[in-house]
Design a protein around this motif. Sequence first.
Motif, PDB file in Angstrom:
ATOM      1  N   PRO A  26       4.207  15.686  -1.898  1.00 30.39           N
ATOM      2  CA  PRO A  26       3.002  15.824  -2.867  1.00 30.39           C
ATOM      3  C   PRO A  26       3.268  15.800  -4.321  1.00 30.39           C
ATOM      4  O   PRO A  26       4.637  16.324  -4.352  1.00 30.39           O
ATOM      5  CB  PRO A  26       1.702  16.112  -2.372  1.00 30.39           C
ATOM      6  N   ASN A  27       3.287  14.920  -5.377  1.00 34.33           N
ATOM      7  CA  ASN A  27       3.673  15.162  -6.193  1.00 34.33           C
ATOM      8  C   ASN A  27       2.459  16.105  -7.194  1.00 34.33           C
ATOM      9  O   ASN A  27       1.394  15.885  -6.935  1.00 34.33           O
ATOM     10  CB  ASN A  27       4.222  13.996  -6.865  1.00 34.33           C
ATOM     11  N   VAL A  28       2.786  16.298  -8.502  1.00 30.46           N
ATOM     12  CA  VAL A  28       1.504  16.660  -9.223  1.00 30.46           C
ATOM     13  C   VAL A  28       0.653  15.637  -9.275  1.00 30.46           C
ATOM     14  O   VAL A  28      -0.658  16.391  -9.752  1.00 30.46           O
ATOM     15  CB  VAL A  28       2.613  16.808 -11.236  1.00 30.46           C
TER      16      VAL A  28
ATOM     17  N   THR B 210       0.743  -1.696   0.940  1.00 27.07           N
ATOM     18  CA  THR B 210      -0.121   0.013   0.117  1.00 27.07           C
ATOM     19  C   THR B 210       0.838   1.593   0.100  1.00 27.07           C
ATOM     20  O   THR B 210       1.911   1.406   0.668  1.00 27.07           O
ATOM     21  CB  THR B 210      -1.128   0.054   0.983  1.00 27.07           C
ATOM     22  N   ARG B 211       0.464   1.977  -0.621  1.00 22.95           N
ATOM     23  CA  ARG B 211       1.496   3.280  -0.920  1.00 22.95           C
ATOM     24  C   ARG B 211       0.338   4.694  -0.675  1.00 22.95           C
ATOM     25  O   ARG B 211      -1.365   4.130  -1.193  1.00 22.95           O
ATOM     26  CB  ARG B 211       2.470   3.919  -2.278  1.00 22.95           C
ATOM     27  N   LEU B 212       0.807   6.347  -0.429  1.00 23.16           N
ATOM     28  CA  LEU B 212      -0.087   6.989  -0.796  1.00 23.16           C
ATOM     29  C   LEU B 212      -0.229   7.360  -1.714  1.00 23.16           C
ATOM     30  O   LEU B 212       1.477   8.184  -2.002  1.00 23.16           O
ATOM     31  CB  LEU B 212       0.444   7.917   0.588  1.00 23.16           C
ATOM     32  N   MET B 213      -0.964   6.695  -3.006  1.00 25.16           N
ATOM     33  CA  MET B 213      -0.815   7.799  -4.760  1.00 25.16           C
ATOM     34  C   MET B 213      -0.875   9.498  -4.423  1.00 25.16           C
ATOM     35  O   MET B 213      -1.058   9.945  -3.380  1.00 25.16           O
ATOM     36  CB  MET B 213      -1.937   6.624  -5.072  1.00 25.16           C
ATOM     37  N   GLY B 214       0.435   9.734  -5.308  1.00 28.89           N
ATOM     38  CA  GLY B 214       0.104  10.925  -4.943  1.00 28.89           C
ATOM     39  C   GLY B 214       1.284  11.420  -4.607  1.00 28.89           C
ATOM     40  O   GLY B 214       1.256  13.068  -4.520  1.00 28.89           O
ATOM     41  N   PHE B 215       2.772  10.810  -3.670  1.00 31.84           N
ATOM     42  CA  PHE B 215       3.503  10.919  -3.104  1.00 31.84           C
ATOM     43  C   PHE B 215       4.555  10.433  -3.627  1.00 31.84           C
ATOM     44  O   PHE B 215       4.269   8.733  -3.793  1.00 31.84           O
ATOM     45  CB  PHE B 215       3.084  11.060  -1.709  1.00 31.84           C
ATOM     46  N   GLY B 216       6.030  11.175  -3.635  1.00 28.05           N
ATOM     47  CA  GLY B 216       7.318  10.275  -3.993  1.00 28.05           C
ATOM     48  C   GLY B 216       7.184  10.659  -5.794  1.00 28.05           C
ATOM     49  O   GLY B 216       6.339  10.615  -6.026  1.00 28.05           O
ATOM     50  N   HIS B 217       8.153  10.691  -6.164  1.00 25.97           N
ATOM     51  CA  HIS B 217       8.424  11.017  -7.498  1.00 25.97           C
ATOM     52  C   HIS B 217      10.029  10.564  -7.712  1.00 25.97           C
ATOM     53  O   HIS B 217      10.711  10.510  -6.677  1.00 25.97           O
ATOM     54  CB  HIS B 217       9.048  12.188  -7.660  1.00 25.97           C
ATOM     55  N   ARG B 218      10.351   9.759  -8.770  1.00 29.09           N
ATOM     56  CA  ARG B 218      11.673   9.534  -9.242  1.00 29.09           C
ATOM     57  C   ARG B 218      12.189  10.778  -8.202  1.00 29.09           C
ATOM     58  O   ARG B 218      13.854  10.169  -8.099  1.00 29.09           O
ATOM     59  CB  ARG B 218      11.376   9.073 -10.668  1.00 29.09           C
ATOM     60  N   VAL B 219      12.341  11.796  -9.594  1.00 29.81           N
ATOM     61  CA  VAL B 219      12.707  12.803  -9.205  1.00 29.81           C
ATOM     62  C   VAL B 219      13.069  13.506  -8.206  1.00 29.81           C
ATOM     63  O   VAL B 219      14.455  13.632  -7.711  1.00 29.81           O
ATOM     64  CB  VAL B 219      13.117  13.357 -10.732  1.00 29.81           C
TER      65      VAL B 219
ATOM     66  N   SER C  78      11.409  11.272   6.574  1.00 26.77           N
ATOM     67  CA  SER C  78      13.154  10.367   6.240  1.00 26.77           C
ATOM     68  C   SER C  78      13.100   9.510   5.058  1.00 26.77           C
ATOM     69  O   SER C  78      14.255   9.908   4.937  1.00 26.77           O
ATOM     70  CB  SER C  78      12.706   9.065   7.610  1.00 26.77           C
ATOM     71  N   ARG C  79      12.061   9.735   4.596  1.00 27.25           N
ATOM     72  CA  ARG C  79      11.971   9.366   3.051  1.00 27.25           C
ATOM     73  C   ARG C  79      11.667  10.127   2.150  1.00 27.25           C
ATOM     74  O   ARG C  79      12.199   9.915   1.127  1.00 27.25           O
ATOM     75  CB  ARG C  79      10.805   7.842   2.765  1.00 27.25           C
ATOM     76  N   ARG C  80      11.777  11.435   2.934  1.00 29.79           N
ATOM     77  CA  ARG C  80      11.485  12.308   1.570  1.00 29.79           C
ATOM     78  C   ARG C  80      10.715  12.813   0.598  1.00 29.79           C
ATOM     79  O   ARG C  80      10.582  12.802  -0.777  1.00 29.79           O
ATOM     80  CB  ARG C  80      13.115  12.816   1.028  1.00 29.79           C
TER      81      ARG C  80
ATOM     82  N   GLU D 226       7.293  10.451  10.382  1.00 25.61           N
ATOM     83  CA  GLU D 226       8.414  10.535  10.207  1.00 25.61           C
ATOM     84  C   GLU D 226       8.434   9.472   9.248  1.00 25.61           C
ATOM     85  O   GLU D 226       9.168   9.772   8.293  1.00 25.61           O
ATOM     86  CB  GLU D 226       8.089   9.643  11.603  1.00 25.61           C
ATOM     87  N   TYR D 227       6.887   8.544   8.722  1.00 32.95           N
ATOM     88  CA  TYR D 227       7.892   7.619   7.537  1.00 32.95           C
ATOM     89  C   TYR D 227       8.111   8.313   6.483  1.00 32.95           C
ATOM     90  O   TYR D 227       8.574   8.340   5.858  1.00 32.95           O
ATOM     91  CB  TYR D 227       6.047   6.690   7.540  1.00 32.95           C
ATOM     92  N   PHE D 228       7.170   9.566   5.784  1.00 32.14           N
ATOM     93  CA  PHE D 228       6.903  10.784   4.682  1.00 32.14           C
ATOM     94  C   PHE D 228       8.227  10.834   4.761  1.00 32.14           C
ATOM     95  O   PHE D 228       8.883  11.544   4.013  1.00 32.14           O
ATOM     96  CB  PHE D 228       6.042  11.019   4.419  1.00 32.14           C
TER      97      PHE D 228
END
Length: 436
Positions: A372-374, A310-319, A367-369, A363-365
């Motif tokens: 939200p993404n576009v 399970t992931r928080l969709m719309g969060f995180g990005h390859r770049v 620490s992993r930097r 803290e989970y988000f």
Amino acid sequence: MAAQQDAGQWVLRRVEGTAQEVPLGSMKGQLGPDVVDMRTLYRRAGVFSYDPGFANTASCMSAITYIDGEAGILLHRGYPIEQLCQKASFPEVAWLLSHGELPDARQKARFEHGLMAEAHLHEQIRNFFNGFRRDSHPMAMLCGTLAGLSSFYGNQGADQRHRITSEEREMSTLRLVAKMPTLAAWVYRYSRGLPLIYPRPGLSYAENCLHMLFSMPEAAWEVNPVLARAFERILILHADHGQNVSTSTVRTVGATGVNPFACVAAGVAALWGPAHGGANEAVLDMLDEIGTVDGIPDFMNRVRNQEDGTRLMGFGHRVYRNLDPRAGLMRNICHEVLAELGMDHDPRLELAMKLEETALNDEYFISRRLYPNVDFYSGIILRAMGIPSSMFTVFFAVARTAGWVAQWKEMLESRAGISRPRALYVGPDRRDVPAS
Ligand SMILES: CC(C)(COP(=O)(O)OP(=O)(O)OC[C@H]1O[C@@H](n2cnc3c(N)ncnc32)[C@H](O)[C@@H]1OP(=O)(O)O)[C@@H](O)C(=O)NCCC(=O)NCCS
């Protein structure tokens, strides 16, 4: 286009001995870190590099888009996305991407006129649609009809790659940007069994997108300027994003000399994948699954425990390892659109905002930097505007066409060779076919 060459030297040295040392050149772009010049690696050292996904490899030189993922910066031709989103129109951004400078008044007027004049599709394209099932995926129809357009504009491309004139390249880029909204809208209309609507002179590019989607022949359609401008800014935010999968595909396919319509159809196919263009739809599914703000703690526990992936969709990005600069802009557009539609207390928006706030303080988000993404807010906006989620990626493709054609043109002008990556072979050693 210039990169400073030999700005120092790198040395490749085998770990178990210093006897074999191969000097490699160093390069420096206008912005960004130093780059090791690997072009002579195999010839000089007899080895090649292993970089699956090419995360450490620049496949080309480009003057179009600069992204600093650590700092959360996105520039098109040097202009920050925030300023373009606020001050420019989509045609101006499309021109900027392809030509390197914002258009002056005359260029802008001519370009907008050209976009209108080329927005029509050949009438036979209507027959193409009749060949599709009504419930076909919209991206399947977009990809198929777009590739089909290459049969109408066979000479405007790259059959003789190094010999096509700059006028032909200009014409192809204009036609692609101009025709995409019509194709996209017709995909939608066909899937709903609605009459196909033609582009209307006097409307802007973004207004025409909405007109062709939502007009009915029997009723006058009024532009809502707030929604049209919001839609235009969404197009701007998706116009280009460097060497992502679909853009790399367009460059790779285009370098073979294929017709530009077929080449952009390949980009559409790449964008179709849920790992690339489909994330905003996934955000809406996730919000529906969470239901209300009361569901957030339970959902966040599943994310933190990485339950079933399970992931928080719309969060995180390859770049981006920082806030995607497009995400904040998208959030503002979301507020404007929902206020305009009298939906500012939309439970889905409240849920999204609470989810964002919770994640940014978790803290989970942290620490992993993960930021939200576009895609985090764009689905909410498009759905509120009445655009069904199956069409989100189609309009992403409309916007990205501006970037694809700019990158295609730049690739042709740089006279890049064709791409031919190697594989690190892990199959069987040479062996003989057994005697039968
Ligand atoms: C975009 C994405 C694929 C980038 O992935 P990536 O750069 O490979 O990130 P990584 O897989 O290296 O993630 C690093 C860590 O963060 C976690 N992570 C990344 N994105 C996450 C997310 N959206 N929700 C929860 N955890 C996430 C990973 O599980 C991994 O955790 P671990 O170190 O404990 O194993 C990923 O962030 C994602 O799936 N996001 C959701 C989908 C999405 O919004 N896509 C649109 C992108 S524009």
